[in-house]
Design a protein around this motif. Structure first.
Motif, PDB file in Angstrom:
ATOM      1  N   VAL A 185      57.071  43.711  25.469  1.00  0.00           N
ATOM      2  CA  VAL A 185      55.911  43.522  25.546  1.00  0.00           C
ATOM      3  C   VAL A 185      55.457  43.601  27.266  1.00  0.00           C
ATOM      4  O   VAL A 185      56.072  42.569  28.190  1.00  0.00           O
ATOM      5  CB  VAL A 185      55.398  41.939  24.642  1.00  0.00           C
ATOM      6  N   PRO A 186      55.209  44.718  27.755  1.00  0.00           N
ATOM      7  CA  PRO A 186      55.290  44.780  29.237  1.00  0.00           C
ATOM      8  C   PRO A 186      54.052  44.221  29.696  1.00  0.00           C
ATOM      9  O   PRO A 186      53.025  44.128  29.171  1.00  0.00           O
ATOM     10  CB  PRO A 186      55.176  46.306  29.184  1.00  0.00           C
ATOM     11  N   ASN A 187      54.169  44.764  31.214  1.00  0.00           N
ATOM     12  CA  ASN A 187      53.007  44.247  31.883  1.00  0.00           C
ATOM     13  C   ASN A 187      51.751  45.368  31.774  1.00  0.00           C
ATOM     14  O   ASN A 187      51.970  46.417  31.419  1.00  0.00           O
ATOM     15  CB  ASN A 187      53.100  44.092  33.757  1.00  0.00           C
ATOM     16  N   PRO A 188      50.385  44.488  32.353  1.00  0.00           N
ATOM     17  CA  PRO A 188      49.556  45.690  31.336  1.00  0.00           C
ATOM     18  C   PRO A 188      49.114  46.755  32.482  1.00  0.00           C
ATOM     19  O   PRO A 188      49.882  46.766  33.390  1.00  0.00           O
ATOM     20  CB  PRO A 188      48.084  45.232  31.474  1.00  0.00           C
ATOM     21  N   ASP A 189      48.638  48.349  31.910  1.00  0.00           N
ATOM     22  CA  ASP A 189      48.741  49.321  33.205  1.00  0.00           C
ATOM     23  C   ASP A 189      47.059  48.961  33.138  1.00  0.00           C
ATOM     24  O   ASP A 189      46.823  47.665  32.826  1.00  0.00           O
ATOM     25  CB  ASP A 189      48.259  50.486  32.130  1.00  0.00           C
ATOM     26  N   ALA A 190      46.519  50.301  34.003  1.00  0.00           N
ATOM     27  CA  ALA A 190      45.281  49.650  34.890  1.00  0.00           C
ATOM     28  C   ALA A 190      44.139  49.372  33.944  1.00  0.00           C
ATOM     29  O   ALA A 190      42.922  48.629  33.359  1.00  0.00           O
ATOM     30  CB  ALA A 190      44.817  50.802  35.412  1.00  0.00           C
ATOM     31  N   GLU A 191      43.172  49.962  32.346  1.00  0.00           N
ATOM     32  CA  GLU A 191      42.811  50.251  31.487  1.00  0.00           C
ATOM     33  C   GLU A 191      43.142  48.597  30.734  1.00  0.00           C
ATOM     34  O   GLU A 191      41.722  47.974  30.860  1.00  0.00           O
ATOM     35  CB  GLU A 191      43.486  51.096  30.290  1.00  0.00           C
ATOM     36  N   ALA A 192      44.575  48.299  30.525  1.00  0.00           N
ATOM     37  CA  ALA A 192      44.524  46.491  29.937  1.00  0.00           C
ATOM     38  C   ALA A 192      44.039  45.723  31.320  1.00  0.00           C
ATOM     39  O   ALA A 192      43.820  44.780  30.446  1.00  0.00           O
ATOM     40  CB  ALA A 192      46.393  46.428  29.521  1.00  0.00           C
ATOM     41  N   ARG A 193      44.568  45.891  32.304  1.00  0.00           N
ATOM     42  CA  ARG A 193      44.160  44.924  33.098  1.00  0.00           C
ATOM     43  C   ARG A 193      43.106  44.903  33.525  1.00  0.00           C
ATOM     44  O   ARG A 193      42.015  44.024  33.152  1.00  0.00           O
ATOM     45  CB  ARG A 193      44.463  45.520  34.313  1.00  0.00           C
ATOM     46  N   SER A 194      41.958  45.674  33.629  1.00  0.00           N
ATOM     47  CA  SER A 194      40.465  45.856  33.261  1.00  0.00           C
ATOM     48  C   SER A 194      39.633  44.989  32.433  1.00  0.00           C
ATOM     49  O   SER A 194      38.866  43.981  31.867  1.00  0.00           O
ATOM     50  CB  SER A 194      39.733  47.164  33.149  1.00  0.00           C
ATOM     51  N   ARG A 195      40.365  45.476  30.952  1.00  0.00           N
ATOM     52  CA  ARG A 195      39.647  44.533  29.511  1.00  0.00           C
ATOM     53  C   ARG A 195      40.874  43.068  29.898  1.00  0.00           C
ATOM     54  O   ARG A 195      39.723  42.163  29.752  1.00  0.00           O
ATOM     55  CB  ARG A 195      40.855  44.938  28.362  1.00  0.00           C
ATOM     56  N   ILE A 196      41.629  42.993  30.007  1.00  0.00           N
ATOM     57  CA  ILE A 196      42.070  41.360  30.317  1.00  0.00           C
ATOM     58  C   ILE A 196      40.825  40.436  31.715  1.00  0.00           C
ATOM     59  O   ILE A 196      40.548  39.379  30.770  1.00  0.00           O
ATOM     60  CB  ILE A 196      43.991  41.149  30.727  1.00  0.00           C
ATOM     61  N   LEU A 197      40.684  41.663  32.164  1.00  0.00           N
ATOM     62  CA  LEU A 197      39.418  40.666  33.326  1.00  0.00           C
ATOM     63  C   LEU A 197      38.009  40.153  32.467  1.00  0.00           C
ATOM     64  O   LEU A 197      37.731  39.481  32.842  1.00  0.00           O
ATOM     65  CB  LEU A 197      39.339  41.563  34.762  1.00  0.00           C
ATOM     66  N   SER A 198      37.854  41.683  32.147  1.00  0.00           N
ATOM     67  CA  SER A 198      36.836  41.550  31.319  1.00  0.00           C
ATOM     68  C   SER A 198      36.580  40.415  30.392  1.00  0.00           C
ATOM     69  O   SER A 198      35.435  38.913  29.659  1.00  0.00           O
ATOM     70  CB  SER A 198      36.316  42.342  30.676  1.00  0.00           C
ATOM     71  N   ILE A 199      38.381  39.622  29.429  1.00  0.00           N
ATOM     72  CA  ILE A 199      38.166  39.361  28.985  1.00  0.00           C
ATOM     73  C   ILE A 199      37.608  37.544  29.067  1.00  0.00           C
ATOM     74  O   ILE A 199      37.357  36.762  28.499  1.00  0.00           O
ATOM     75  CB  ILE A 199      39.290  39.078  28.035  1.00  0.00           C
ATOM     76  N   HIS A 200      38.250  37.407  29.986  1.00  0.00           N
ATOM     77  CA  HIS A 200      38.740  36.494  31.266  1.00  0.00           C
ATOM     78  C   HIS A 200      37.222  35.819  32.257  1.00  0.00           C
ATOM     79  O   HIS A 200      37.303  34.832  31.913  1.00  0.00           O
ATOM     80  CB  HIS A 200      40.130  35.886  32.332  1.00  0.00           C
ATOM     81  N   THR A 201      36.291  36.686  32.090  1.00  0.00           N
ATOM     82  CA  THR A 201      35.323  36.780  32.826  1.00  0.00           C
ATOM     83  C   THR A 201      33.952  36.234  31.892  1.00  0.00           C
ATOM     84  O   THR A 201      33.595  36.406  32.376  1.00  0.00           O
ATOM     85  CB  THR A 201      35.022  37.752  33.737  1.00  0.00           C
ATOM     86  N   VAL A 210      30.382  42.765  37.831  1.00  0.00           N
ATOM     87  CA  VAL A 210      32.003  43.045  38.376  1.00  0.00           C
ATOM     88  C   VAL A 210      32.563  43.943  38.055  1.00  0.00           C
ATOM     89  O   VAL A 210      32.427  44.655  36.434  1.00  0.00           O
ATOM     90  CB  VAL A 210      32.874  42.286  37.762  1.00  0.00           C
ATOM     91  N   ASP A 211      33.171  44.697  38.866  1.00  0.00           N
ATOM     92  CA  ASP A 211      33.668  46.398  37.967  1.00  0.00           C
ATOM     93  C   ASP A 211      34.999  46.211  38.627  1.00  0.00           C
ATOM     94  O   ASP A 211      35.988  46.102  39.282  1.00  0.00           O
ATOM     95  CB  ASP A 211      33.667  47.181  40.237  1.00  0.00           C
ATOM     96  N   TYR A 212      35.390  45.855  37.351  1.00  0.00           N
ATOM     97  CA  TYR A 212      36.390  45.753  36.342  1.00  0.00           C
ATOM     98  C   TYR A 212      37.372  46.657  36.507  1.00  0.00           C
ATOM     99  O   TYR A 212      39.263  46.669  37.605  1.00  0.00           O
ATOM    100  CB  TYR A 212      36.174  45.519  35.427  1.00  0.00           C
ATOM    101  N   ASP A 213      36.963  47.867  36.764  1.00  0.00           N
ATOM    102  CA  ASP A 213      37.947  48.747  36.903  1.00  0.00           C
ATOM    103  C   ASP A 213      38.438  48.974  38.435  1.00  0.00           C
ATOM    104  O   ASP A 213      39.885  49.175  38.457  1.00  0.00           O
ATOM    105  CB  ASP A 213      37.637  50.362  36.998  1.00  0.00           C
ATOM    106  N   ALA A 214      37.695  48.258  39.258  1.00  0.00           N
ATOM    107  CA  ALA A 214      38.187  48.607  40.738  1.00  0.00           C
ATOM    108  C   ALA A 214      39.552  47.542  40.541  1.00  0.00           C
ATOM    109  O   ALA A 214      40.140  47.666  41.921  1.00  0.00           O
ATOM    110  CB  ALA A 214      36.679  48.940  41.928  1.00  0.00           C
ATOM    111  N   LEU A 215      38.895  46.085  40.232  1.00  0.00           N
ATOM    112  CA  LEU A 215      39.538  45.139  40.067  1.00  0.00           C
ATOM    113  C   LEU A 215      41.440  46.072  39.609  1.00  0.00           C
ATOM    114  O   LEU A 215      42.757  45.584  40.495  1.00  0.00           O
ATOM    115  CB  LEU A 215      39.619  44.153  40.252  1.00  0.00           C
ATOM    116  N   ALA A 216      41.292  46.528  38.626  1.00  0.00           N
ATOM    117  CA  ALA A 216      42.221  46.772  38.007  1.00  0.00           C
ATOM    118  C   ALA A 216      43.707  47.479  38.729  1.00  0.00           C
ATOM    119  O   ALA A 216      44.355  47.580  39.010  1.00  0.00           O
ATOM    120  CB  ALA A 216      42.386  47.536  36.884  1.00  0.00           C
ATOM    121  N   GLU A 217      42.827  47.924  39.978  1.00  0.00           N
ATOM    122  CA  GLU A 217      43.594  49.890  40.679  1.00  0.00           C
ATOM    123  C   GLU A 217      44.260  48.752  41.652  1.00  0.00           C
ATOM    124  O   GLU A 217      44.580  49.427  41.509  1.00  0.00           O
ATOM    125  CB  GLU A 217      42.004  50.552  41.125  1.00  0.00           C
ATOM    126  N   GLN A 218      43.607  47.538  41.852  1.00  0.00           N
ATOM    127  CA  GLN A 218      44.282  46.319  42.951  1.00  0.00           C
ATOM    128  C   GLN A 218      45.455  45.923  42.798  1.00  0.00           C
ATOM    129  O   GLN A 218      45.651  44.954  43.430  1.00  0.00           O
ATOM    130  CB  GLN A 218      43.370  45.883  44.145  1.00  0.00           C
TER     131      GLN A 218
END
Ligand code: ATP
Length: 270
Positions: A185-201, A210-218
């Motif tokens: 179970v690895p750390n999330p990639d950019a796509e998964a990070r974007s999805r996780i942020l949208s779930i938690h917000t 909110v630009d989830y993809d921009a946050l995922a990049e960072q």
């Protein structure tokens, strides 16, 4: 006895949609845990044994506990969690007793999913097995393995363990019939990070998209748990500012703060 060492949840509420990314990992967990619980006859008809135990391994905060809870929810199973560190006890025989209690409880509440977090605490390769503490830990591990070996008669109980220290594990627990299904179970990639942020917000009052993809990049290298903290921290910025809506700026400020703190904590920082 010692029920406080276990966390029992009769009906966990985590759902598969609450988990961001991990599609393939979740598919594997469901195949190994959910199918045997829901379609036991099919396994019998075809004549194969379902996997005995599932071992989830990967960095902290990536959703291992969530996955185990979600499967328990989906199968209407009781979720019983025990930390491996709780199984390391002072008195001789106490760890083994806890393991027996754990499986007895599961039997009373079946269908049940036993989740053992930090399994490495009782299942590490020992460097020096001569010290008595190690011998006791070894006995506890043996008890765990023997409970798993008696699984056939145990009915509707499945066992999932998790570790951040896969490299430290004693091979004995990885043999067939034991934790014989390994899922990383690895750390999330950019796509998964974007999805996780949208779930938690999802439940947050956002002022703008909110630009989830921009946050995922960072947020390269962030775990799901860290992304959850980022969302909470963004909310805190809005609260401190006396606003009732969260802006993209708040997320940026939260991210800057988290990154600054991480730098302060890193070794070599004076
Ligand atoms: P540990 O190894 O530290 O026990 P874990 O892998 O079991 O960690 P969880 O307890 O499942 O991690 O995750 C902690 C919290 O982080 C969750 O309650 C959830 O809010 C958030 N989280 C982690 N991973 C994800 C994910 N993939 N999707 C959504 N939220 C996540």
């Amino acid at each position: 006895a010692r029920a406080q060492a276990m966390e029992v949840d009769e009906s966990p509420t985590v759902e598969y949609e609450d988990i961001g990314g991990l599609d393939e990992e979740l598919r594997e967990v469901r195949e190994a845990v959910e199918d045997p619980l829901l379609n036991a006859e099919q396994f019998e008809k075809i004549g194969v044994e379902p996997p005995s135990g599932v071992l989830l391994h990967g960095p902290p905060g990536t959703g291992k506990t969530m996955m185990a809870k979600a499967v328990a929810n989906e199968t209407n199973a009781t979720f019983i969690k025990m930390a491996g560190s709780e199984l390391v006890q002072k008195f001789i025989g106490e760890g083994s007793r806890l393991v027996r209690d754990l499986f007895d409880l599961a039997e009373q509440r079946e269908p049940a999913i036993i989740f053992i977090d930090e399994i490495d605490a009782v299942a590490s390769k020992r460097t020096d097995s001569k010290t008595s503490g190690d011998a006791e830990v070894q006995r506890t591990m043996m008890q765990l393995l023997s409970e798993m070996d008696g699984f056939d008669e145990r009915g509707d109980i499945r066992i999932i363990a998790a570790t951040n220290r896969y490299d430290m594990l004693d091979e004995a627990i990885l043999r067939p019939g034991r934790f014989d299904r390994l899922i990383e179970v690895p750390n999330p990639d950019a796509e998964a990070r974007s999805r996780i942020l949208s779930i938690h917000t999802d439940e947050m009052n956002l002022a703008e998209a909110v630009d989830y993809d921009a946050l995922a990049e960072q947020t390269e290298g962030f775990s799901g748990a860290q992304l959850e903290s980022l969302s909470t921290e963004a909310g805190m910025f809005a609260i401190r500012d006396g606003r009732d809506e969260v802006t993209m700026r708040d997320f940026q400020d939260a991210l800057d703060k988290i990154k600054r703190n991480a730098e302060d904590d890193s070794p070599g920082h004076s």
